[in-house]
Design an enzyme around this catalytic site. Structure first.
Site, PDB file in Angstrom:
ATOM      1  N   ARG A   1      49.785 -12.406  15.903  1.00  0.00           N
ATOM      2  CA  ARG A   1      49.968 -12.864  17.295  1.00  0.00           C
ATOM      3  C   ARG A   1      49.818 -11.707  18.280  1.00  0.00           C
ATOM      4  NH1 ARG A   1      55.570 -15.468  16.825  1.00  0.00           N
ATOM      5  NH2 ARG A   1      55.433 -15.722  19.069  1.00  0.00           N
TER       6      ARG A   1
ATOM      7  N   ARG B   1      46.054 -18.230  28.402  1.00  0.00           N
ATOM      8  CA  ARG B   1      46.100 -17.143  27.417  1.00  0.00           C
ATOM      9  C   ARG B   1      44.704 -16.649  27.068  1.00  0.00           C
ATOM     10  NH1 ARG B   1      51.460 -18.687  25.208  1.00  0.00           N
ATOM     11  NH2 ARG B   1      52.144 -17.127  23.704  1.00  0.00           N
TER      12      ARG B   1
ATOM     13  N   ARG C   1      64.542 -13.080  16.105  1.00  0.00           N
ATOM     14  CA  ARG C   1      64.635 -14.470  16.580  1.00  0.00           C
ATOM     15  C   ARG C   1      64.490 -15.438  15.401  1.00  0.00           C
ATOM     16  NH1 ARG C   1      60.462 -16.694  21.020  1.00  0.00           N
ATOM     17  NH2 ARG C   1      59.003 -16.246  19.340  1.00  0.00           N
TER      18      ARG C   1
ATOM     19  N   ARG D   1      62.001 -17.668  14.498  1.00  0.00           N
ATOM     20  CA  ARG D   1      61.353 -18.987  14.605  1.00  0.00           C
ATOM     21  C   ARG D   1      60.308 -19.104  13.490  1.00  0.00           C
ATOM     22  NH1 ARG D   1      59.031 -19.637  20.453  1.00  0.00           N
ATOM     23  NH2 ARG D   1      57.095 -18.964  19.468  1.00  0.00           N
TER      24      ARG D   1
HETATM   25  P1  B4P Z   1      61.061 -15.381  24.388  1.00  0.00           P
HETATM   26  O1  B4P Z   1      61.563 -15.512  25.789  1.00  0.00           O
HETATM   27  O2  B4P Z   1      61.226 -16.580  23.508  1.00  0.00           O
HETATM   28  O3  B4P Z   1      59.556 -14.909  24.296  1.00  0.00           O
HETATM   29  P2  B4P Z   1      58.177 -15.562  24.766  1.00  0.00           P
HETATM   30  O4  B4P Z   1      57.473 -14.422  25.454  1.00  0.00           O
HETATM   31  O5  B4P Z   1      58.396 -16.805  25.575  1.00  0.00           O
HETATM   32  O6  B4P Z   1      57.567 -16.007  23.348  1.00  0.00           O
HETATM   33  P3  B4P Z   1      56.181 -16.426  22.682  1.00  0.00           P
HETATM   34  O7  B4P Z   1      55.022 -15.810  23.430  1.00  0.00           O
HETATM   35  O8  B4P Z   1      56.368 -16.059  21.254  1.00  0.00           O
HETATM   36  O9  B4P Z   1      56.072 -17.972  22.667  1.00  0.00           O
HETATM   37  P4  B4P Z   1      55.164 -19.206  23.143  1.00  0.00           P
HETATM   38  O10 B4P Z   1      56.097 -20.326  22.971  1.00  0.00           O
HETATM   39  O11 B4P Z   1      54.577 -18.993  24.500  1.00  0.00           O
HETATM   40  O12 B4P Z   1      61.805 -14.112  23.788  1.00  0.00           O
HETATM   41  C1  B4P Z   1      61.600 -13.660  22.456  1.00  0.00           C
HETATM   42  C2  B4P Z   1      62.887 -13.083  21.872  1.00  0.00           C
HETATM   43  O13 B4P Z   1      63.294 -11.925  22.613  1.00  0.00           O
HETATM   44  C3  B4P Z   1      64.060 -14.056  21.939  1.00  0.00           C
HETATM   45  O14 B4P Z   1      64.783 -13.970  20.749  1.00  0.00           O
HETATM   46  C4  B4P Z   1      64.884 -13.556  23.119  1.00  0.00           C
HETATM   47  O15 B4P Z   1      66.280 -13.834  22.982  1.00  0.00           O
HETATM   48  C5  B4P Z   1      64.637 -12.055  23.060  1.00  0.00           C
HETATM   49  N1  B4P Z   1      64.700 -11.427  24.389  1.00  0.00           N
HETATM   50  C6  B4P Z   1      64.260 -11.931  25.564  1.00  0.00           C
HETATM   51  N2  B4P Z   1      64.493 -11.060  26.565  1.00  0.00           N
HETATM   52  C7  B4P Z   1      65.090  -9.960  25.991  1.00  0.00           C
HETATM   53  C8  B4P Z   1      65.578  -8.699  26.509  1.00  0.00           C
HETATM   54  N3  B4P Z   1      65.504  -8.374  27.816  1.00  0.00           N
HETATM   55  N4  B4P Z   1      66.097  -7.805  25.621  1.00  0.00           N
HETATM   56  C9  B4P Z   1      66.195  -8.107  24.298  1.00  0.00           C
HETATM   57  N5  B4P Z   1      65.773  -9.287  23.756  1.00  0.00           N
HETATM   58  C10 B4P Z   1      65.224 -10.199  24.587  1.00  0.00           C
HETATM   59  O16 B4P Z   1      53.928 -19.312  22.115  1.00  0.00           O
HETATM   60  C11 B4P Z   1      54.034 -19.714  20.761  1.00  0.00           C
HETATM   61  C12 B4P Z   1      52.664 -20.104  20.157  1.00  0.00           C
HETATM   62  O17 B4P Z   1      52.144 -21.308  20.807  1.00  0.00           O
HETATM   63  C13 B4P Z   1      51.499 -19.103  20.310  1.00  0.00           C
HETATM   64  O18 B4P Z   1      51.517 -18.111  19.303  1.00  0.00           O
HETATM   65  C14 B4P Z   1      50.256 -20.048  20.194  1.00  0.00           C
HETATM   66  O19 B4P Z   1      49.952 -20.364  18.860  1.00  0.00           O
HETATM   67  C15 B4P Z   1      50.699 -21.312  20.884  1.00  0.00           C
HETATM   68  N6  B4P Z   1      50.286 -21.351  22.314  1.00  0.00           N
HETATM   69  C16 B4P Z   1      51.143 -21.376  23.373  1.00  0.00           C
HETATM   70  N7  B4P Z   1      50.461 -21.385  24.540  1.00  0.00           N
HETATM   71  C17 B4P Z   1      49.125 -21.357  24.204  1.00  0.00           C
HETATM   72  C18 B4P Z   1      47.928 -21.320  24.966  1.00  0.00           C
HETATM   73  N8  B4P Z   1      47.943 -21.306  26.313  1.00  0.00           N
HETATM   74  N9  B4P Z   1      46.736 -21.281  24.303  1.00  0.00           N
HETATM   75  C19 B4P Z   1      46.695 -21.304  22.979  1.00  0.00           C
HETATM   76  N10 B4P Z   1      47.798 -21.326  22.188  1.00  0.00           N
HETATM   77  C20 B4P Z   1      49.011 -21.345  22.791  1.00  0.00           C
END
Ligand code: B4P
Length: 188
Positions: A143, A91, A130, A132
């Protein structure tokens, strides 16, 4: 089947986790989600998890050094030998450079970096519904800004290496899955 090594990039809420689940089932890769690893550590109240929780609940990125150690340990687990999808890592440019070093040591380059593109209005709505712990409006805003400042520069980083493929992340989950498969199929 040839092992695939894929990086998934996209703003918070783009659907990386949603698509990653389907892609790892289809292509039989390990799913490495740094978000999931951090949430597990936080639920288990490990020292790393407690520290990470402070950053996550404020919408900040967890410090690079912590994440890089976490992923380095994960990449040597035997299930990664069959290929893996990195969901939410790297990231930052520092994380991407650290990954390059690990991959060069193992002589296992990435096949492709897949960007999921979704407009901010829609991201905001998806995350707000969502619900969370880190999906509160002011945290979502932070974010999204963090993504623009720290993660978007990775698109040029990987474009210049000829690895970047971008797809539209809007439409149904099945629509997006179809687009992702069209990109990944040549590497399978
Ligand atoms: P998700 O699929 O959950 O989205 P995501 O992109 O994986 O989420 P995010 O970036 O927030 O999370 P992460 O755990 O990586 O979809 C989101 C929503 O949309 C859901 O409700 C889903 O149902 C809906 N949806 C999906 N597809 C859809 C569609 N086609 N149409 C309509 N709705 C749809 O990160 C969380 C935190 O962890 C970060 O903020 C950071 O603090 C930390 N972190 C993680 N990795 C890190 C890293 N490498 N470095 C530093 N910090 C990190």
């Amino acid at each position: 089947m040839i092992e695939m090594r894929i990086v998934f990039i996209g703003p918070p809420g783009a659907g990386k986790g949603t698509q990653a689940e389907r892609l790892v089932a289809k292509y039989r890769m390990a799913h490495l989600s740094t978000g999931d690893l951090l949430r597990q550590a936080s639920d288990a109240k490990t020292p790393l998890g407690l520290k990470a929780q402070e950053y996550m609940s404020a919408g900040k990125l967890v410090p690079d050094a912590l994440i890089i150690d976490l992923i380095r340990e994960r990449l040597v687990q035997p299930d990664c030998d069959k290929g893996y999808l990195l969901d939410g890592f790297p990231r930052t440019i520092v994380q991407a450079e650290a990954l390059d070093v690990v991959l060069a040591q193992r002589t296992t380059p990435l096949n492709v970096v897949l960007e999921l593109h979704v407009a901010e209005d829609e991201l905001f709505q998806r995350l707000a519904s969502r619900g969370r712990a880190d999906d509160k409006p002011e945290v979502i805003r932070h974010r999204l800004e963090t993504y623009r400042l720290q993660t978007e520069p990775l698109l040029d980083y990987y474009r210049s290496k000829g690895l970047l493929k971008s797809i539209d992340g809007t439409g149904t989950v099945e629509d997006v899955f179809g687009r992702a498969q069209a990109v990944l199929e040549p590497f399978a």
